[in-house]
Design a protein around this motif. Structure first.
Motif, PDB file in Angstrom:
ATOM      1  N   GLY A  33       0.784  -1.235   0.000  1.00 42.05           N
ATOM      2  CA  GLY A  33       0.000   0.000   0.000  1.00 42.05           C
ATOM      3  C   GLY A  33       0.814   1.282   0.000  1.00 42.05           C
ATOM      4  O   GLY A  33       0.269   2.360  -0.192  1.00 42.05           O
ATOM      5  N   ARG A  34       2.119   1.185   0.215  1.00 40.97           N
ATOM      6  CA  ARG A  34       2.954   2.395   0.210  1.00 40.97           C
ATOM      7  C   ARG A  34       3.112   2.933  -1.207  1.00 40.97           C
ATOM      8  O   ARG A  34       3.238   2.162  -2.156  1.00 40.97           O
ATOM      9  N   ASN A  35       3.121   4.254  -1.343  1.00 42.47           N
ATOM     10  CA  ASN A  35       3.504   4.882  -2.598  1.00 42.47           C
ATOM     11  C   ASN A  35       5.018   4.996  -2.596  1.00 42.47           C
ATOM     12  O   ASN A  35       5.596   5.459  -1.602  1.00 42.47           O
ATOM     13  N   VAL A  36       5.644   4.567  -3.672  1.00 44.77           N
ATOM     14  CA  VAL A  36       7.103   4.616  -3.754  1.00 44.77           C
ATOM     15  C   VAL A  36       7.522   5.400  -4.987  1.00 44.77           C
ATOM     16  O   VAL A  36       6.830   5.412  -6.005  1.00 44.77           O
ATOM     17  N   ARG A  37       8.642   6.054  -4.868  1.00 43.45           N
ATOM     18  CA  ARG A  37       9.224   6.834  -5.966  1.00 43.45           C
ATOM     19  C   ARG A  37      10.666   6.380  -6.099  1.00 43.45           C
ATOM     20  O   ARG A  37      11.381   6.282  -5.100  1.00 43.45           O
ATOM     21  N   PHE A  38      11.082   6.100  -7.342  1.00 39.51           N
ATOM     22  CA  PHE A  38      12.451   5.658  -7.560  1.00 39.51           C
ATOM     23  C   PHE A  38      12.920   6.125  -8.926  1.00 39.51           C
ATOM     24  O   PHE A  38      12.110   6.423  -9.804  1.00 39.51           O
ATOM     25  N   PRO A  39      14.231   6.196  -9.132  1.00 40.68           N
ATOM     26  CA  PRO A  39      14.770   6.653 -10.416  1.00 40.68           C
ATOM     27  C   PRO A  39      14.381   5.695 -11.543  1.00 40.68           C
ATOM     28  O   PRO A  39      14.469   4.472 -11.398  1.00 40.68           O
ATOM     29  N   ALA A  40      13.980   6.245 -12.670  1.00 41.15           N
ATOM     30  CA  ALA A  40      13.606   5.433 -13.824  1.00 41.15           C
ATOM     31  C   ALA A  40      14.768   4.584 -14.311  1.00 41.15           C
ATOM     32  O   ALA A  40      14.566   3.506 -14.869  1.00 41.15           O
TER      33      ALA A  40
END
Length: 74
Positions: A33-40
């Protein structure tokens, strides 16, 4: 080592935007359920001709530094 599991469905055409540098980050929802952001750029290791589809685990160290991405399942 920590790990986030997520499902990705990115077409080859959409991935081209990452490859050209038009998109620098990916935002996704992990299975927990966490929103995650990571480098493409992380996705370069798992892209296939048709794009990026499937369940993946992103592993990172205790400081949050990316270590590897692993395709889960067949």
């Amino acid at each position: 080592m920590q790990r986030i599991v997520l499902d990705l469905a990115i077409s080859a055409q959409e991935y081209q935007r990452f490859y050209r540098g038009q998109v620098k980050q990916v935002v996704a929802r992990a299975l927990d359920g966490r929103n995650v952001r990571f480098p493409a750029s992380v996705l370069q290791q798992v892209v296939q001709h048709e794009g990026i589809y499937g369940r993946f685990a992103i592993e990172f160290d205790d400081q949050g530094k990316f270590q590897r991405i692993v395709r889960l399942g067949a």
